[in-house]
Design an enzyme around this catalytic site. Structure first.
Site, mmCIF file in Angstrom:
data_model
loop_
_atom_site.group_PDB
_atom_site.id
_atom_site.type_symbol
_atom_site.label_atom_id
_atom_site.label_comp_id
_atom_site.label_asym_id
_atom_site.label_seq_id
_atom_site.Cartn_x
_atom_site.Cartn_y
_atom_site.Cartn_z
ATOM 1 C CD GLN A 209 -6.716 -4.625 4.118
ATOM 2 O OE1 GLN A 209 -7.467 -5.351 3.883
ATOM 3 N NE2 GLN A 209 -6.772 -3.379 3.564
ATOM 4 C CE LYS B 186 -7.300 -0.654 6.183
ATOM 5 N NZ LYS B 186 -8.126 -0.003 5.105
ATOM 6 C CG ASP C 288 0.461 -2.359 6.314
ATOM 7 O OD1 ASP C 288 -0.374 -2.573 7.222
ATOM 8 O OD2 ASP C 288 0.511 -1.503 5.407
ATOM 9 C CG HIS D 183 -1.967 0.913 1.305
ATOM 10 N ND1 HIS D 183 -1.653 2.242 1.794
ATOM 11 C CD2 HIS D 183 -2.892 0.782 1.120
ATOM 12 C CE1 HIS D 183 -3.027 2.958 1.652
ATOM 13 N NE2 HIS D 183 -3.916 2.164 1.464
ATOM 14 C CB CYS E 64 -3.888 3.518 -1.818
ATOM 15 S SG CYS E 64 -5.189 4.710 -1.747
#
Lengths: 141, 404
Positions: free
Chosen positions: B201, B224, B198, B121, B362
């Site tokens: 997700q 999320k 990261d 991302h 993105c």
């Protein structure tokens, strides 16, 4: 015909469709009919870039009037661009600069007016008005 | 799992969009919120709203207690050693910026190398680019193969004593690839580099134990994972956080101020300037309880089944191509329709009452690599059903009909 008069014509056309699907089918048709930009103008200089789709726009000045051509990689965007060109092409710089383009809000495609949606119909309009300012400045000086 | 009882906890799922019952398949962008999260937040404002840490009055004590209890809930949920390792931020993006500035300031020097992957991302690319510019460091990129898997042999060849940090996504937002982060962490550590993952997700979809992973830094966002927007967590190993300088300053992060010198508060407060997002933290705690009640293993199993069902159904559609077919995938189906621009498709699918994401997500570098302008992305959460997938299929077929 002024931009306002052409806008009223467009509003009347869209009023004939009850169903959103018919509106979009019409836009798709308009997208396919759009007289597209010359290949030589499909370059970064004419690109209006956005998150969702891309639009190329060129403008020519002849006898005091501005003529636009455009293309996009998305058909619905092309349909909307076609409407803008229908309203604004062949108009004087002054007319283009000053008309508020009220018809856009009235044809029921409000979601395409948000600044970030599509490539921002707003940035298309802005670019067309910028062309008008530029031609006006150039030919009045 | 009783899907109807899960769905009934999400008020928004019973609304209509364009006069059709909503099918929400944009969970990669943000998940919907269950009633218990909404209630936790409004209960906070109705009963104990007050500023935390400073006040001696009763409500401030209650708010501070609730806020710090939430931090412990997060610590236990992610398997951190202590609350000192749980830094509260605005979200994943701020967490990564915090790391890029603070770790970058202390540990990155001219000629050092930072490794990211091609499927990141933008939030896990740009902060590193800017850091490299500030420090004259070098950004290296792990390529992705045509299925959407990282090319791990190239990754290994990129590692050297110059590598100071590796920062990759746990799960790709654009393609759904689950990256082999355990291997990445192990190899990077062997080369002497630190690792940031990261997790934006991943957290709602896959079990997590940061202690077992031995990861140095991990970031995620509450919104999320069924929690509120504007709050996220930055995890860092205490020994590293201790060596890192403060990033933003003011408020709770300060110990003592004179005009000659300011000393800073201890961890985690050193990295938490200003008034924190107290209601957000209480909402985040509630979203963790929601996940724990269902059981993250159960969630993963149910989502994997739906992913398999969706992949099968969509693969059967003529002219549809799934983008991203990694060996291990989380609940994301990214796809393209022959000759139909994703924006055009998204517009029609939306009018059918189905919320999907379209565009480059993105993650422009991976879209450029594949040579496409973007995709249409359906991302699944625990409240999605086979019926939702069927409605998506119907919307896709309608789209194909309109553009035929």
């Amino acid at each position: 015909m002024t931009i306002k008069e052409r806008g009223i014509e467009i509003i009347e056309e869209f009023a004939m469709f009850d169903d959103w699907m018919d509106k979009y089918n019409y836009l798709i048709e308009l997208g396919r009919d759009l007289e597209i930009i010359e290949d030589s103008h499909r370059d970064p200089q004419h690109l209006i870039s956005g998150c969702q789709s891309r639009v190329w726009l060129s403008a020519d000045y002849k006898d005091g009037l501005i003529y636009f051509k455009a293309d996009s990689d998305a058909v619905i965007t092309k349909g909307i661009v076609n409407l803008l060109i229908r309203a604004m092409s062949g108009q004087s710089p002054e007319e283009i600069i000053n008309d508020p383009l009220d018809f856009l809000a009235e044809i029921g495609l409000k979601e395409h007016l948000s600044p970030t949606r599509a490539n921002g119909l707003t940035s298309m309009v802005k670019q067309m008005k910028l062309y008008a300012f530029a031609f006006k400045a150039k030919h009045e000086s | 799992m009783d899907i109807n009882s899960i769905r009934s906890q999400f008020p928004i799922l019973s609304r209509e969009v364009h006069k059709k019952p909503l099918v929400y398949l944009d969970n990669g962008a943000t998940t919907q919120k269950p009633q218990m999260v909404i209630d936790a937040i409004s209960n906070y404002y109705e009963t104990i709203n007050s500023n935390v840490h400073r006040g001696v009055h009763h409500l401030s004590q209650l708010a501070t207690d609730a806020f710090e209890k939430s931090r412990i809930t997060v610590q236990e949920f992610i398997g951190a050693n202590s609350i000192k390792e749980v830094i509260i931020t605005k979200g994943t993006t701020e967490s990564i910026n915090l790391l890029a500035y603070s770790f970058g300031d202390a540990f990155i020097h001219e000629g050092d190398e930072i490794i990211v992957s091609e499927l990141e991302h933008h939030a896990n690319i740009v902060p590193w680019q800017l850091l490299c510019q500030r420090k004259k460091a070098v950004l290296k990129v792990i390529p992705v193969n045509e299925k959407g898997d990282l090319e791990m042999d190239v990754f290994e060849s990129l590692l050297s004593e110059k590598t100071k940090l590796v920062s990759v996504a746990h799960v790709s937002n654009a393609l759904g690839t689950i990256n082999p982060i355990a291997t990445i962490i192990e190899k990077a550590h062997q080369a002497g580099a630190k690792v940031h993952i990261d997790g934006a997700q991943a957290v709602a979809h896959t079990p997590l134990n940061l202690k077992e992973l031995d990861v140095d830094f991990y970031s995620f966002s509450a919104h999320k994972m069924y929690g509120p927007m504007g709050i996220g967590i930055f995890f860092g190993k205490e020994e590293l956080l201790d060596q890192m300088p403060p990033w933003q300053s003011g408020g709770e992060m300060i110990d003592k101020v004179t005009f000659e010198k300011t000393t800073f508060n201890e961890l985690p407060y050193k990295f938490e300037p200003g008034t924190p997002n107290v209601d957000g933290m209480i909402g985040l705690e509630s979203s963790i309880h929601f996940l724990q009640t269902l059981g993250i293993e159960n969630i993963k199993k149910a989502e994997d089944e739906l992913l398999a069902y969706g992949t099968e159904k969509l693969s059967a559609i003529k002219g549809l191509k799934i983008i991203g077919t990694a060996d291990k995938k989380a609940s994301v189906i990214s796809f393209l329709l022959d000759n139909i621009h994703p924006f055009d498709a998204g517009t029609i699918i939306d009018h059918m009452g189905v919320a999907v994401r379209t565009g480059n997500h993105c993650a422009q570098p991976i879209m450029d690599k594949i040579g496409i302008p973007g995709t249409i992305r359906a991302s699944i959460s625990i409240y999605n059903t086979k019926e939702d997938i069927n409605r998506l299929v119907e919307a896709i077929e309608k789209t194909q009909e309109m553009f035929a």
